[in-house]
Write an enzyme that holds these catalytic residues in place. Structure first.
Site, PDB file in Angstrom:
ATOM      1  N   GLU A 168       5.594  -3.321   0.992  1.00 20.17           N
ATOM      2  CA  GLU A 168       5.684  -3.072  -0.449  1.00 20.17           C
ATOM      3  C   GLU A 168       4.940  -1.766  -0.692  1.00 20.17           C
ATOM      4  O   GLU A 168       3.708  -1.744  -0.718  1.00 20.17           O
ATOM      5  CB  GLU A 168       5.032  -4.223  -1.231  1.00 20.17           C
ATOM      6  CG  GLU A 168       5.729  -5.568  -1.050  1.00 20.17           C
ATOM      7  CD  GLU A 168       6.998  -5.695  -1.895  1.00 20.17           C
ATOM      8  OE1 GLU A 168       7.177  -4.905  -2.840  1.00 20.17           O
ATOM      9  OE2 GLU A 168       7.809  -6.580  -1.585  1.00 20.17           O
ATOM     10  N   CYS A 214       1.943   0.594  -8.974  1.00 17.49           N
ATOM     11  CA  CYS A 214       3.000   1.055  -8.056  1.00 17.49           C
ATOM     12  C   CYS A 214       4.300   1.333  -8.789  1.00 17.49           C
ATOM     13  O   CYS A 214       5.006   2.266  -8.448  1.00 17.49           O
ATOM     14  CB  CYS A 214       3.222   0.021  -6.961  1.00 17.49           C
ATOM     15  SG  CYS A 214       3.635  -1.612  -7.599  1.00 17.49           S
ATOM     16  N   GLY A 270       0.833  -1.199   0.000  1.00 19.39           N
ATOM     17  CA  GLY A 270       0.000   0.000   0.000  1.00 19.39           C
ATOM     18  C   GLY A 270       0.866   1.247   0.000  1.00 19.39           C
ATOM     19  O   GLY A 270       2.024   1.226  -0.430  1.00 19.39           O
ATOM     20  N   SER A 271       0.300   2.326   0.512  1.00 22.57           N
ATOM     21  CA  SER A 271       0.984   3.620   0.442  1.00 22.57           C
ATOM     22  C   SER A 271       2.045   3.752   1.541  1.00 22.57           C
ATOM     23  O   SER A 271       1.927   3.129   2.597  1.00 22.57           O
ATOM     24  CB  SER A 271      -0.047   4.732   0.597  1.00 22.57           C
ATOM     25  OG  SER A 271      -0.710   4.572   1.844  1.00 22.57           O
ATOM     26  N   PRO A 272       3.059   4.587   1.322  1.00 23.73           N
ATOM     27  CA  PRO A 272       4.076   4.808   2.362  1.00 23.73           C
ATOM     28  C   PRO A 272       3.455   5.329   3.667  1.00 23.73           C
ATOM     29  O   PRO A 272       3.891   4.936   4.756  1.00 23.73           O
ATOM     30  CB  PRO A 272       5.004   5.853   1.727  1.00 23.73           C
ATOM     31  CG  PRO A 272       4.857   5.625   0.252  1.00 23.73           C
ATOM     32  CD  PRO A 272       3.424   5.228   0.042  1.00 23.73           C
ATOM     33  N   VAL A 306       0.462   4.705   5.040  1.00 21.73           N
ATOM     34  CA  VAL A 306      -0.140   3.607   5.815  1.00 21.73           C
ATOM     35  C   VAL A 306       0.946   2.595   6.204  1.00 21.73           C
ATOM     36  O   VAL A 306       0.878   1.980   7.273  1.00 21.73           O
ATOM     37  CB  VAL A 306      -1.314   2.957   5.050  1.00 21.73           C
ATOM     38  CG1 VAL A 306      -1.906   1.796   5.852  1.00 21.73           C
ATOM     39  CG2 VAL A 306      -2.402   3.988   4.750  1.00 21.73           C
ATOM     40  N   GLY A 307       1.983   2.473   5.374  1.00 19.90           N
ATOM     41  CA  GLY A 307       3.114   1.605   5.721  1.00 19.90           C
ATOM     42  C   GLY A 307       3.715   1.998   7.070  1.00 19.90           C
ATOM     43  O   GLY A 307       4.085   1.137   7.880  1.00 19.90           O
TER      44      GLY A 307
HETATM   45  P1  NAD Z   1      -3.493   2.271   1.170  1.00 19.39           P
HETATM   46  O1  NAD Z   1      -2.196   2.348   1.891  1.00 19.39           O
HETATM   47  O2  NAD Z   1      -4.441   3.393   1.312  1.00 19.39           O
HETATM   48  O3  NAD Z   1      -4.315   0.954   1.602  1.00 19.39           O
HETATM   49  C1  NAD Z   1      -3.720  -0.327   1.588  1.00 19.39           C
HETATM   50  C2  NAD Z   1      -4.418  -1.225   2.598  1.00 19.39           C
HETATM   51  O4  NAD Z   1      -4.256  -0.676   3.901  1.00 19.39           O
HETATM   52  C3  NAD Z   1      -5.931  -1.383   2.374  1.00 19.39           C
HETATM   53  O5  NAD Z   1      -6.266  -2.738   2.617  1.00 19.39           O
HETATM   54  C4  NAD Z   1      -6.546  -0.474   3.426  1.00 19.39           C
HETATM   55  O6  NAD Z   1      -7.794  -0.930   3.890  1.00 19.39           O
HETATM   56  C5  NAD Z   1      -5.523  -0.524   4.549  1.00 19.39           C
HETATM   57  N1  NAD Z   1      -5.471   0.717   5.337  1.00 19.39           N
HETATM   58  C6  NAD Z   1      -5.766   1.972   4.918  1.00 19.39           C
HETATM   59  N2  NAD Z   1      -5.572   2.855   5.919  1.00 19.39           N
HETATM   60  C7  NAD Z   1      -5.135   2.143   6.988  1.00 19.39           C
HETATM   61  C8  NAD Z   1      -4.745   2.487   8.312  1.00 19.39           C
HETATM   62  N3  NAD Z   1      -4.770   3.739   8.745  1.00 19.39           N
HETATM   63  N4  NAD Z   1      -4.345   1.498   9.148  1.00 19.39           N
HETATM   64  C9  NAD Z   1      -4.298   0.219   8.719  1.00 19.39           C
HETATM   65  N5  NAD Z   1      -4.657  -0.163   7.481  1.00 19.39           N
HETATM   66  C10 NAD Z   1      -5.065   0.778   6.611  1.00 19.39           C
HETATM   67  O7  NAD Z   1      -3.085   2.010  -0.362  1.00 19.39           O
HETATM   68  P2  NAD Z   1      -4.050   1.932  -1.615  1.00 19.39           P
HETATM   69  O8  NAD Z   1      -4.602   3.295  -1.880  1.00 19.39           O
HETATM   70  O9  NAD Z   1      -4.983   0.787  -1.504  1.00 19.39           O
HETATM   71  O10 NAD Z   1      -2.984   1.548  -2.761  1.00 19.39           O
HETATM   72  C11 NAD Z   1      -2.202   2.481  -3.397  1.00 19.39           C
HETATM   73  C12 NAD Z   1      -0.774   2.520  -2.871  1.00 19.39           C
HETATM   74  O11 NAD Z   1      -0.219   1.218  -2.851  1.00 19.39           O
HETATM   75  C13 NAD Z   1       0.140   3.336  -3.757  1.00 19.39           C
HETATM   76  O12 NAD Z   1       1.025   4.104  -2.957  1.00 19.39           O
HETATM   77  C14 NAD Z   1       0.920   2.275  -4.533  1.00 19.39           C
HETATM   78  O13 NAD Z   1       2.150   2.716  -5.050  1.00 19.39           O
HETATM   79  C15 NAD Z   1       1.060   1.225  -3.490  1.00 19.39           C
HETATM   80  N6  NAD Z   1       1.302  -0.097  -4.076  1.00 19.39           N
HETATM   81  C16 NAD Z   1       2.522  -0.682  -3.932  1.00 19.39           C
HETATM   82  C17 NAD Z   1       2.777  -1.920  -4.530  1.00 19.39           C
HETATM   83  C18 NAD Z   1       4.109  -2.601  -4.412  1.00 19.39           C
HETATM   84  O14 NAD Z   1       4.183  -3.786  -4.729  1.00 19.39           O
HETATM   85  N7  NAD Z   1       5.142  -1.939  -3.953  1.00 19.39           N
HETATM   86  C19 NAD Z   1       1.769  -2.562  -5.262  1.00 19.39           C
HETATM   87  C20 NAD Z   1       0.528  -1.936  -5.374  1.00 19.39           C
HETATM   88  C21 NAD Z   1       0.306  -0.701  -4.768  1.00 19.39           C
END
Ligand code: NAD
Length: 480
Positions: free
Chosen positions: A220, A254, A198-200, A202-203
């Site tokens: 990731e 991503c 997901g996003s940095p 939320v990471g």
């Molecule tokens: P996101 O970080 O918003 O959400 C990812 C997951 O985290 C979802 O399941 C969501 O429900 C959960 N989440 C959201 N907020 C949370 C919180 N506060 N606490 C705990 N969990 C939470 O990301 P997104 O919008 O779904 O995806 C887009 C991002 O993911 C982009 O930054 C993209 O570059 C990245 N991405 C990376 C890869 C990779 O392999 N490196 C692949 C796909 C997407």
């Protein structure tokens, strides 16, 4: 208990699943190559049986063309499964470790042990390859798993949920659904490993939550991946690939090129090639492009509105539209858009775009571009189009990014023998192939003593003779 398929899994159900998986995770430590291969085979069959269901679900969630579903969602997972099945025996084999001088007389092995109970949290942009892909590695490594897909792909989630319920008992693999609260509850549990995509931003939340239990993490993440096209590049080839890597999945990838630097001497010719490629693929006027069946949609109106606003703000600050520019939030539509002269202060130059918009900037010297790349957070990918080997080598050694590709983009995701991951801001740890297997395994050191160990010569009491011996050993070791 059956797999929960309701949209918002309750904390009580999650706690029960987590508890149920404890005993299974211990039993899975003894699982054999044949058992894990068979499990992966059942997963493969269940995926293939749902090819049409996935196509229909992706059309609803992301307006995604069926060919793209095959190419970017099913093919990578099928490849990951087949690769794991072929190499699992070798991956699982303990590795012998030769003794060092200090440990002469011992024998040692590195044994790959399943981590135990793992949590996989996925994003919405590639809901199959970012959720089922890591599941393949987790199963190959012998773990019990809870999957938590993004709340924004309900139709795809329904297909994955049925598949998981059909192939696995929930004590081994279960899928739960929900948004932030569900994730937060999951992250409060002492999993043995969390694999998050997901996003940095939320990471950081995930890593902080995992720290409470000292749970290991694979992150990731995303970021702004730059592309450089130099004066020696094959411009047609570069345009064909960049226009694919940028606009596949409507730019919601991503590892998509985020922005592009092109040498000033070839800027005009390169932009002309990009426009030609766009017209060939999606049509030559706004109406044709909007009606193109080869173009996906944004995940939701809010995201379309955000990307549209990034374009409008940049234009208001002086950017020039080279192609596209149209957007309609209600239809979740953003046209493939090329921008020039985007000011550094514009929001589109600061945030990960994550949509079908490519800012293009002219450069005069490679050093200037390298300095800009090094001044920003380390990206997930860096792409170069060039026929100059020395320029490629310079860019590779003087920059850092998760991956570096020359004359190709996005395809590093599909290479099962390469680690897939970011560095610092773009991620921690790796996925795919043996790297994914290791992410879900504990590399356990196993050391066995023998009768010839010299250690006991230095056991207390520390007499003058032992002091002399230890001094002698130090001098000897230093010289060897
Ligand atoms: P996101 O970080 O918003 O959400 C990812 C997951 O985290 C979802 O399941 C969501 O429900 C959960 N989440 C959201 N907020 C949370 C919180 N506060 N606490 C705990 N969990 C939470 O990301 P997104 O919008 O779904 O995806 C887009 C991002 O993911 C982009 O930054 C993209 O570059 C990245 N991405 C990376 C890869 C990779 O392999 N490196 C692949 C796909 C997407």
């Amino acid at each position: 208990m059956c797999n929960p398929l309701d949209r918002e899994t309750s904390p009580a159900v999650i706690d029960a699943l987590f508890a149920d998986q404890a005993a299974r995770a211990l039993a899975l430590r003894r699982s054999t190559v044949a058992e894990r291969r068979a499990k992966l085979g059942r997963l493969l069959d269940a995926l293939m049986a749902r090819r049409e269901a996935f196509a229909a679900a992706f059309a609803k969630d992301l307006g995604k063309p069926a060919v793209e579903v095959d190419l970017t969602e099913l093919l990578p997972v099928v490849d990951e499964i087949r690769h794991a099945q072929r190499h699992l025996k070798r991956w699982m084999r303990p590795h012998r470790a030769a003794p060092t001088l200090m440990t002469l007389g011992t024998s040692a092995r590195i044994v790959y042990q399943p981590r135990g109970r793992c949590l996989i949290i996925g994003p919405w942009n590639y809901p199959v390859s970012t959720l089922v892909g890591p599941l393949v590695s987790a199963l190959a490594a012998g773990n019990a798993v809870i999957l938590k897909p993004s709340e924004f792909t309900p139709n795809v989630n329904a297909v994955i949920g049925q598949l998981v319920a059909e192939v696995f008992e929930p004590a081994e693999v279960a899928m739960v659904e929900g948004a932030v609260e569900t994730s937060t509850h999951l992250l409060s549990l002492p999993f043995d490993h969390v694999f998050f995509t997901g996003s940095p931003a939320v990471g950081q939340v995930v890593m902080a939550a995992a720290a409470k239990h000292l749970t290991s993490v694979t992150l990731e993440l995303g970021g702004k991946s730059p592309v450089v096209v130099d004066q020696s590049a094959d411009l047609r080839h570069a345009a064909e690939h960049v226009m694919w890597g940028k606009f596949v999945n409507a730019g919601q990838t991503c590892v998509a090129p985020d922005h592009l630097y092109v040498h000033r001497s070839v800027m005009e010719a390169f932009v002309a090639q990009c426009r030609t490629v766009l017209a060939e693929r999606f049509g030559s006027d706004d109406a044709a492009v909007a009606a193109s069946p080869s173009l996906g949609r944004m995940i939701h109106a809010r995201h379309a509105q955000r990307v549209g606003a990034l374009v409008d703000e940049a234009v208001a600050q002086g950017a020039r539209v080279l192609a596209g520019g149209a957007h309609d939030a209600e239809k979740r539509y953003v046209a493939p858009t090329l921008l020039a002269e985007v000011p550094d202060a514009a929001r589109i130059a600061q945030e990960e775009i994550f949509g079908p918009v490519l800012p293009i900037a002219a450069f005069d010297a490679l050093d200037e571009v390298i300095a800009r790349i090094n001044a920003a957070p380390k990206p997930l990918a860096l792409y170069l189009w060039s026929r100059d080997g020395a320029a490629a080598e310079k860019q590779r050694t003087e920059t850092s990014s998760g991956s570096f590709c020359v004359n190709l983009c996005v395809m590093q995701f599909a290479h099962g023998n390469l680690p897939f991951g970011g560095v610092n801001h773009s991620g921690i740890g790796n996925a795919h192939g043996v790297f994914g297997f290791k992410a879900f395994s504990h590399e356990r050191a196993v050391l066995k003593g023998g009768p010839l160990s010299a250690l006991k010569l230095l056991f207390p009491p520390y007499t003058e003779g032992k002091a002399k011996l230890s001094r002698m050993l130090l001098t000897m070791l230093r010289r060897l």
